[in-house]
Design a protein around this motif. Structure first.
Motif, PDB file in Angstrom:
ATOM      1  N   TYR A   3      -2.770   6.615  -8.047  1.00 13.98           N
ATOM      2  CA  TYR A   3      -1.272   6.732  -7.523  1.00 13.98           C
ATOM      3  C   TYR A   3      -0.553   5.330  -7.479  1.00 13.98           C
ATOM      4  O   TYR A   3       0.553   5.510  -6.873  1.00 13.98           O
ATOM      5  CB  TYR A   3      -1.146   6.940  -6.283  1.00 13.98           C
ATOM      6  N   GLY A   4      -1.271   4.668  -7.754  1.00 13.87           N
ATOM      7  CA  GLY A   4      -0.129   3.014  -8.090  1.00 13.87           C
ATOM      8  C   GLY A   4       0.710   2.956  -9.074  1.00 13.87           C
ATOM      9  O   GLY A   4       0.662   3.900  -9.730  1.00 13.87           O
ATOM     10  N   ASP A   5       1.487   1.801  -8.954  1.00 10.70           N
ATOM     11  CA  ASP A   5       2.172   2.256 -10.062  1.00 10.70           C
ATOM     12  C   ASP A   5       2.414   0.567 -10.825  1.00 10.70           C
ATOM     13  O   ASP A   5       3.525   0.134 -12.152  1.00 10.70           O
ATOM     14  CB  ASP A   5       4.131   2.189  -9.850  1.00 10.70           C
ATOM     15  N   TYR A  20       1.859   3.144  -2.213  1.00 14.98           N
ATOM     16  CA  TYR A  20       1.041   4.166  -3.249  1.00 14.98           C
ATOM     17  C   TYR A  20       0.543   5.418  -2.115  1.00 14.98           C
ATOM     18  O   TYR A  20       0.800   6.679  -2.862  1.00 14.98           O
ATOM     19  CB  TYR A  20      -0.037   3.421  -4.417  1.00 14.98           C
ATOM     20  N   ASP A  71       0.632   4.864 -15.161  1.00 13.73           N
ATOM     21  CA  ASP A  71       1.555   4.490 -14.015  1.00 13.73           C
ATOM     22  C   ASP A  71       2.575   4.367 -13.080  1.00 13.73           C
ATOM     23  O   ASP A  71       3.255   4.532 -12.755  1.00 13.73           O
ATOM     24  CB  ASP A  71       0.288   2.760 -13.711  1.00 13.73           C
ATOM     25  N   ARG A  72       2.983   4.873 -15.035  1.00 17.07           N
ATOM     26  CA  ARG A  72       4.739   4.335 -14.257  1.00 17.07           C
ATOM     27  C   ARG A  72       5.134   5.108 -16.159  1.00 17.07           C
ATOM     28  O   ARG A  72       4.943   4.765 -17.364  1.00 17.07           O
ATOM     29  CB  ARG A  72       5.089   3.375 -13.903  1.00 17.07           C
ATOM     30  N   LYS A 100      -5.303   3.537  -5.523  1.00 23.80           N
ATOM     31  CA  LYS A 100      -4.426   1.800  -5.944  1.00 23.80           C
ATOM     32  C   LYS A 100      -4.364   2.391  -6.857  1.00 23.80           C
ATOM     33  O   LYS A 100      -2.532   2.648  -7.719  1.00 23.80           O
ATOM     34  CB  LYS A 100      -4.400   0.874  -5.296  1.00 23.80           C
ATOM     35  N   ARG A 153       2.615   8.644  -1.841  1.00 26.11           N
ATOM     36  CA  ARG A 153       2.342   9.120  -3.171  1.00 26.11           C
ATOM     37  C   ARG A 153       1.354  10.014  -3.216  1.00 26.11           C
ATOM     38  O   ARG A 153       1.153  10.763  -4.131  1.00 26.11           O
ATOM     39  CB  ARG A 153       2.750   8.188  -4.422  1.00 26.11           C
ATOM     40  N   ASN A 179       1.089  -1.218   0.058  1.00 30.69           N
ATOM     41  CA  ASN A 179       0.134   0.152   0.171  1.00 30.69           C
ATOM     42  C   ASN A 179       0.747   1.119   0.264  1.00 30.69           C
ATOM     43  O   ASN A 179       0.197   2.283   0.672  1.00 30.69           O
ATOM     44  CB  ASN A 179      -1.110   0.066   1.202  1.00 30.69           C
TER      45      ASN A 179
END
Length: 408
Positions: free
Chosen positions: A196-198, A33, A262-263, A193, A36, A31
């Motif tokens: 802000y996640g990748d 994320y 995401d990235r 998630k 970020r 978690n």
């Protein structure tokens, strides 16, 4: 060192230790994320995602080519906003407002330093764009139909009790039964998630379906992201590239656009995060209004457009407003009828077919009041009703012109 200073130092050490422990727990539990998310929201004075945060993410560039400028109406910006509309737009921190009548720009206003060249986040208006791409993929044979099982492209769900029954149409109409919590403020949830996640593809494919597909409407950003994975695997192209090739350039969009990812080497956050301006977002509404035709060329199949903008009645219980088609919000009970692309914080592209009217609003906040104007968000009714008043006051309504034409 005084006793007081020792207490302060010890307290700070304890706080730091707790923070480090929390960070470690977030990383261990997958978690991270949230860190970020906190950096990009609360530490910047926001409590949710904002319209300018594409600058904080990696993006795919969607190139414009041979821009086709909107033609100006003869009364361009000569009709004053009603006091009610002016107050609504300013109170909720609008940055752009655009009205096109009969294919010509009638109104175009900006606030807070924004302009026709500014890029802001579409948020969930992007969901409608993904379904437009789905329509094109069906037309070009990459996908058979709305009834094709998702497992033809997502074998990860072939052993999922409900997932194996889900169709691409279920993802577009939000009737999938996918396990998802739609929340834009709670930090610990799949929507945050995904934003802000990748590892967005991994996240989507690791979740399950918890209900039989094809049932009731349940608005889920996860559905659109799954659909984007389907499209990417079917067309062998990213959503950005496909949009550029089949819509952005053929329609002569005025500016390049950005689709946040995401990235750096990842995929688009397809449920949101197409960043453009009022004029080019407005063209997407104009395309639907024109049944998929642009400058005499059929960009999107007209039958598919009608499918998108027609409420999916079977997904709504008796007495419940049928407010959603295939990734398009609708209100065919209101007069005049309208439909549109709608997103978080009040991003809007509203289409009023009876008046050949497009209304675009972009901004920082949404009117959350419930004033019983209709079953969609309050602001949509302010925009439609007040613009209709303005048109009526200047004899620009189609119904008014029809009466003139019928006079002996």
């Amino acid at each position: 060192m005084s006793r007081f200073r020792k207490i302060i130092l010890r307290t700070l050490q304890v706080i730091l230790g707790i923070l480090l422990l929390l960070v470690a727990i977030l990383y261990i539990t997958g978690n991270d994320y949230i860190i970020r998310g906190v950096q990009l929201t609360y530490m910047k004075g926001h409590n949710t995602a904002n319209i300018d945060d594409y600058k904080d993410f990696d993006n795919n560039l969607i190139l414009a080519d041979k821009p086709q400028r909107w033609e100006q109406h003869e009364l361009f910006n000569k009709i004053p906003l009603t006091d009610t509309l002016q107050n609504e737009l300013e109170k909720f921190k609008s940055v752009g407002f655009f009205v096109a009548k009969d294919g010509k720009v009638l109104l175009e206003y900006y606030w807070d330093g924004y302009s026709n060249e500014s890029h802001t986040n579409s948020f969930s208006m992007a969901k409608s764009v993904i379904t437009m791409l789905l329509g094109k993929a069906i037309e070009q044979g990459y996908i058979k139909s709305l009834d094709q099982p998702i497992t033809d492209f997502l074998p990860e769900f072939k052993d999922d009790e409900f997932g194996k029954l889900c169709t691409v149409g279920d993802l577009s109409a939000m009737t999938s039964g996918y396990d998802w919590l739609e929340d834009y403020y709670l930090p610990l949830n799949p929507s945050a998630k995904a934003y802000y996640g990748d590892q967005i593809e991994k996240q989507m494919l690791s979740r399950k379906f918890i209900q039989k597909p094809g049932g009731d409407f349940n608005y889920l950003s996860g559905d659109t992201q799954l659909l984007a994975i389907v499209l990417q695997r079917a067309t062998k192209r990213s959503a950005s590239q496909y949009l550029q090739e089949e819509f952005w350039q053929p329609m002569g969009m005025e500016e390049d656009a950005y689709w946040s990812k995401d990235r750096k080497d990842g995929m688009e956050k397809a449920f949101c995060c197409l960043n453009s301006n009022v004029r080019d977002f407005g063209k997407l509404g104009q395309l639907l209004l024109q049944n998929g035709k642009w400058n005499g060329k059929q960009i999107l199949d007209s039958a598919f457009v009608q499918k998108m903008i027609t409420p999916n009645y079977k997904a709504f219980k008796k007495g419940q407003p049928a407010s959603y088609g295939y990734s398009i919000w609708t209100d065919y009970e209101h007069q005049p009828n309208f439909y549109g692309l709608m997103g978080h914080l009040g991003q809007r592209v509203i289409v009023v077919p009876s008046e050949n009217l497009i209304i675009v609003r972009l901004g920082h906040e949404k009117d959350k009041r419930n004033l019983n104007k209709g079953f969609l968000d309050t602001d949509t009714y302010y925009f439609v009703d007040e613009v209709m008043k303005m048109l009526k006051n200047h004899n620009l309504l189609n119904s008014q012109n029809a009466k003139k034409d019928s006079l002996p």
